[in-house]
Design a protein around this motif. Structure first.
Motif, mmCIF file in Angstrom:
data_model
loop_
_atom_site.group_PDB
_atom_site.id
_atom_site.type_symbol
_atom_site.label_atom_id
_atom_site.label_comp_id
_atom_site.label_asym_id
_atom_site.label_seq_id
_atom_site.Cartn_x
_atom_site.Cartn_y
_atom_site.Cartn_z
ATOM 1 N N TYR A 86 12.708 6.278 4.810
ATOM 2 C CA TYR A 86 11.778 6.243 5.928
ATOM 3 C C TYR A 86 10.666 7.265 5.721
ATOM 4 O O TYR A 86 10.890 8.329 5.136
ATOM 5 C CB TYR A 86 12.505 6.545 7.240
ATOM 6 C CG TYR A 86 13.437 5.453 7.721
ATOM 7 C CD1 TYR A 86 13.080 4.615 8.768
ATOM 8 C CD2 TYR A 86 14.684 5.257 7.116
ATOM 9 C CE1 TYR A 86 13.936 3.615 9.216
ATOM 10 C CE2 TYR A 86 15.547 4.254 7.555
ATOM 11 C CZ TYR A 86 15.161 3.439 8.607
ATOM 12 O OH TYR A 86 16.004 2.452 9.041
ATOM 13 N N ASP A 87 9.479 6.942 6.223
ATOM 14 C CA ASP A 87 8.344 7.850 6.109
ATOM 15 C C ASP A 87 7.365 7.500 7.219
ATOM 16 O O ASP A 87 7.065 6.320 7.440
ATOM 17 C CB ASP A 87 7.670 7.701 4.738
ATOM 18 C CG ASP A 87 6.653 8.789 4.442
ATOM 19 O OD1 ASP A 87 5.737 8.988 5.267
ATOM 20 O OD2 ASP A 87 6.745 9.416 3.366
ATOM 21 N N VAL A 88 6.857 8.505 7.915
ATOM 22 C CA VAL A 88 5.937 8.256 9.021
ATOM 23 C C VAL A 88 4.683 7.528 8.543
ATOM 24 O O VAL A 88 4.024 6.814 9.320
ATOM 25 C CB VAL A 88 5.568 9.579 9.732
ATOM 26 C CG1 VAL A 88 4.720 10.466 8.825
ATOM 27 C CG2 VAL A 88 4.876 9.316 11.060
ATOM 28 N N ASN A 89 4.362 7.649 7.255
ATOM 29 C CA ASN A 89 3.165 7.010 6.714
ATOM 30 C C ASN A 89 3.425 5.621 6.140
ATOM 31 O O ASN A 89 2.477 4.954 5.713
ATOM 32 C CB ASN A 89 2.539 7.899 5.640
ATOM 33 C CG ASN A 89 1.972 9.178 6.218
ATOM 34 O OD1 ASN A 89 1.424 9.183 7.316
ATOM 35 N ND2 ASN A 89 2.110 10.281 5.488
ATOM 36 N N PHE A 90 4.690 5.188 6.102
ATOM 37 C CA PHE A 90 5.010 3.851 5.614
ATOM 38 C C PHE A 90 4.751 2.817 6.700
ATOM 39 O O PHE A 90 4.950 3.079 7.893
ATOM 40 C CB PHE A 90 6.477 3.748 5.199
ATOM 41 C CG PHE A 90 6.823 4.425 3.903
ATOM 42 C CD1 PHE A 90 5.845 4.901 3.053
ATOM 43 C CD2 PHE A 90 8.151 4.584 3.534
ATOM 44 C CE1 PHE A 90 6.178 5.518 1.861
ATOM 45 C CE2 PHE A 90 8.493 5.190 2.342
ATOM 46 C CZ PHE A 90 7.501 5.667 1.505
ATOM 47 N N ARG A 91 4.383 1.624 6.269
ATOM 48 C CA ARG A 91 4.255 0.517 7.223
ATOM 49 C C ARG A 91 5.635 0.009 7.612
ATOM 50 O O ARG A 91 5.852 -0.392 8.757
ATOM 51 C CB ARG A 91 3.421 -0.610 6.602
ATOM 52 C CG ARG A 91 3.176 -1.783 7.538
ATOM 53 C CD ARG A 91 2.357 -1.364 8.748
ATOM 54 N NE ARG A 91 2.130 -2.477 9.668
ATOM 55 C CZ ARG A 91 2.958 -2.853 10.628
ATOM 56 N NH1 ARG A 91 4.092 -2.173 10.805
ATOM 57 N NH2 ARG A 91 2.688 -3.864 11.408
ATOM 58 N N LYS B 200 0.811 -1.213 0.000
ATOM 59 C CA LYS B 200 0.000 0.000 0.000
ATOM 60 C C LYS B 200 0.852 1.274 0.000
ATOM 61 O O LYS B 200 0.332 2.353 -0.256
ATOM 62 C CB LYS B 200 -0.921 -0.007 1.218
ATOM 63 C CG LYS B 200 -1.896 -1.179 1.252
ATOM 64 C CD LYS B 200 -2.686 -1.200 2.551
ATOM 65 C CE LYS B 200 -3.589 -2.419 2.645
ATOM 66 N NZ LYS B 200 -4.317 -2.474 3.944
ATOM 67 N N ASP B 201 2.123 1.151 0.318
ATOM 68 C CA ASP B 201 2.996 2.320 0.380
ATOM 69 C C ASP B 201 3.392 2.773 -1.016
ATOM 70 O O ASP B 201 3.833 1.966 -1.836
ATOM 71 C CB ASP B 201 4.265 2.010 1.182
ATOM 72 C CG ASP B 201 3.973 1.731 2.646
ATOM 73 O OD1 ASP B 201 2.939 2.210 3.143
ATOM 74 O OD2 ASP B 201 4.787 1.040 3.278
ATOM 75 N N LYS B 202 3.250 4.054 -1.281
ATOM 76 C CA LYS B 202 3.649 4.595 -2.585
ATOM 77 C C LYS B 202 5.159 4.576 -2.712
ATOM 78 O O LYS B 202 5.877 5.071 -1.830
ATOM 79 C CB LYS B 202 3.128 6.017 -2.759
ATOM 80 C CG LYS B 202 3.513 6.630 -4.112
ATOM 81 C CD LYS B 202 2.839 7.968 -4.341
ATOM 82 C CE LYS B 202 3.321 9.033 -3.404
ATOM 83 N NZ LYS B 202 2.784 10.367 -3.742
#
Length: 261
Positions: free
Chosen positions: A229-234, A82-84
């Motif tokens: 890294y991204d706060v919205n990534f799983r 689901k991560d872009k």
């Protein structure tokens, strides 16, 4: 977060992001199909992270490819899907003194908490990695640059022998220079960023200290790689070029041949 446009290149990298399973379905690859190009440089490159020298326009980029970090981990993989994907273009150039590396990295959440050189920065935030190996020798280098403009370099005798972290410190390439430009705010997870660029100069005399010159005549291999890294990534998002079957940047069988131009 800065509101100005960061340029068509980074915008394109974001738009090209993929959320589908095909990004994470690995098919065995022939690394001959993924050459890493290095262009002979004939001008002065100012290491400022802006990538405004003509040589970067002449380079064919290595476009990093999304790598499955948790293949076989059931529903965790479904969440990763689901991560872009946030892409990156990596460029190599060289002259008699330096190997130059530059990158344009799409990044909607620029994160790196460690400011120190010679750190395991992939564990603390966004990190670009370059693995360099003489094609006919077992040893190789692992080199980092981060949005903090921190640098690291580690030397491995071989994939099997490795080396201790204390010995890696001895092999810090002191002559490396780098610069980074951010289009966003560092370590602010409350906003959305656009990306970052970097330029890195690696002295070829240090690469050649084990006996194999980096001069465009002797075959070398490379694997550009990235931890994003991204706060919205799983989970942390990995990418490499050529693609590797798992999160294994030390799989030297997947390093691409450097094509010197």
């Amino acid at each position: 977060m800065k509101k100005e446009i960061f340029g068509a290149a980074l915008s394109g990298l974001l738009l090209a992001g993929c959320c589908c399973n095909t990004c994470l379905d690995f098919k065995e690859v022939d690394t001959a199909d993924y050459p890493v190009y290095a262009v002979k440089n004939n001008e002065k490159i100012v290491i400022d992270g802006k990538l405004d020298e003509k040589v970067w326009q002449q380079c064919l980029p290595a476009n990093l490819i999304n790598i499955p970090f948790f293949r076989g981990y059931g529903k965790a993989l479904a969440n990763v899907n689901k991560d872009k994907f946030q892409g990156a273009e990596i460029y190599l150039a060289y002259d008699k003194d330096y190997l130059y590396v530059a990158g344009r990295l799409a990044d909607e959440d620029i994160i790196q908490y460690d400011k120190n050189h010679q750190a395991q920065s992939y564990a603390t935030g966004d990190t670009f990695e370059l693995f360099l190996k003489p094609k006919n020798k077992p040893y190789y280098w692992e080199i980092y640059v981060t949005p903090q403009n921190s640098r690291s370099s580690f030397f491995y005798l071989s994939p099997g022998a490795g080396t201790s972290y204390s010995r890696n410190i001895v092999h810090f390439i002191k002559g490396m220079r780098s610069a980074v430009q951010l289009n966003g705010t560092l370590n602010d997870t409350d906003d959305r960023d656009t990306g970052w660029t970097f330029e890195l100069a690696i002295p070829v005399k240090d690469l050649a200290e084990k006996g194999v010159p980096f001069d465009g005549k002797v075959p070398w291999q490379a694997l550009p790689a990235r931890y994003n890294y991204d706060v919205n990534f799983r989970y942390v998002q990995l990418s490499t070029y050529p693609p590797t079957p798992v999160a294994g940047n030390h799989l030297v069988e997947y390093y691409g041949d450097i094509q010197f131009k």
